[in-house]
Every structure is written in C-alpha cells, then in structure tokens.
Motif scaffolding. Sequence first.
Motif, short mmCIF file in Angstrom:
data_model
loop_
_atom_site.label_atom_id
_atom_site.label_comp_id
_atom_site.label_asym_id
_atom_site.label_seq_id
_atom_site.Cartn_x
_atom_site.Cartn_y
_atom_site.Cartn_z
N UNK A 192 0.84 -1.20 0.00
CA UNK A 192 0.00 0.00 0.00
C UNK A 192 0.88 1.25 0.00
N UNK A 193 1.89 1.27 0.86
CA UNK A 193 2.78 2.44 0.92
C UNK A 193 3.52 2.63 -0.41
N UNK A 194 3.86 1.54 -1.06
CA UNK A 194 4.62 1.61 -2.31
C UNK A 194 3.77 1.97 -3.52
N UNK A 251 9.60 5.50 -10.22
CA UNK A 251 10.44 4.73 -9.29
C UNK A 251 10.01 4.87 -7.83
N UNK A 252 8.80 5.44 -7.57
CA UNK A 252 8.28 5.54 -6.20
C UNK A 252 8.23 4.14 -5.59
N UNK A 268 14.44 6.44 -3.00
CA UNK A 268 14.91 7.70 -2.41
C UNK A 268 15.00 8.76 -3.50
N UNK A 269 14.44 9.93 -3.21
CA UNK A 269 14.42 11.04 -4.14
C UNK A 269 13.19 11.08 -5.03
N UNK A 270 12.43 10.00 -5.09
CA UNK A 270 11.22 10.00 -5.92
C UNK A 270 10.12 10.81 -5.23
#
Length: 144
Positions: free
Chosen positions: A18-20, A41-42, A45-47
């Motif tokens: 769910x978080x991804x 790319x979520x 890091x940085x997305x």
Amino acid sequence: MSTNTRVMHATPEQVWEVLADGWLYPLWVVGASRMREVDEDWPAVGSRIHHSVGAWPLLIDDHTEVLDATPGAMLKLKAKAWPTGAAEVTLHLRARGAETEVVIEEQAVDGPAALLPKPLQDPPLRWRNVEALRRLAYVCERRP
C-alpha cells in the motif's frame, strides 16, 4: 515529534504494498485530496508523488518526497503542504506474527507550522496520525 502506533491485521509486505503504491496516498493520508502524478520509481529515495491538499475549490498542489526507504520496514518522507509548511514523516513496520505494528512519527520542519512550540504541534499531529493509521489499516486489511 508526534508518535502514534497501530497494529494492523496484515503482514509487513501487505502494508508495504500500500505504501509503495503512490496512487493510494489520498486514501490514507489525512488532508491529501487527489493525486496528480507518481514518479515511476516511487518509493525510491528522491522520488516524488504529486498531490493536492484541501477541498475543492481551495486546492493546493504540492508534493511528497522519499528521504529514505527500506522495503517492508521503513519509509521516511518529506511531505509538503504550503502554505502551512512541510513535515518529515517516518513509518516503521514491525512484524508481530501475522500482523504488523506500524509506528508513524511526524514533525513539522519548514514553514509556519515549524515555528509553533512542540506542545502546540503535537495534539493536531497526533489526532491526524491516529486517523491516518486507521485509514491505512482499512486499506491494508481489505486487500486480497
């Protein structure tokens, strides 16, 4: 820093799914009203995810960026919602048998909200995150 905890009837992997999925963000984040875009790319890091805050017709477009991530275990975000400012939000996932203890920590770091003394920041953040964890549990526990 405001901290809330909830045990969810889902595995850490199910919570992470769910978080991804950045498109699900408005389902569990209090105040987020719609998604406009999710970086491919979520949650690397940085997305970023690009969302709106508020209610129509008073919507403010902003974004949330991943500061750190350990799949299935931790997600640290910098959530922006101008004009109120920005907050750092960390979600920790800990397996508890077939369930997951989710701990959310939030602290205002930029803007007018960060100027408030901690005793004034914590009550609204605590209330907001109780509701966010409740919504997250609803989504995680009802997925196939």
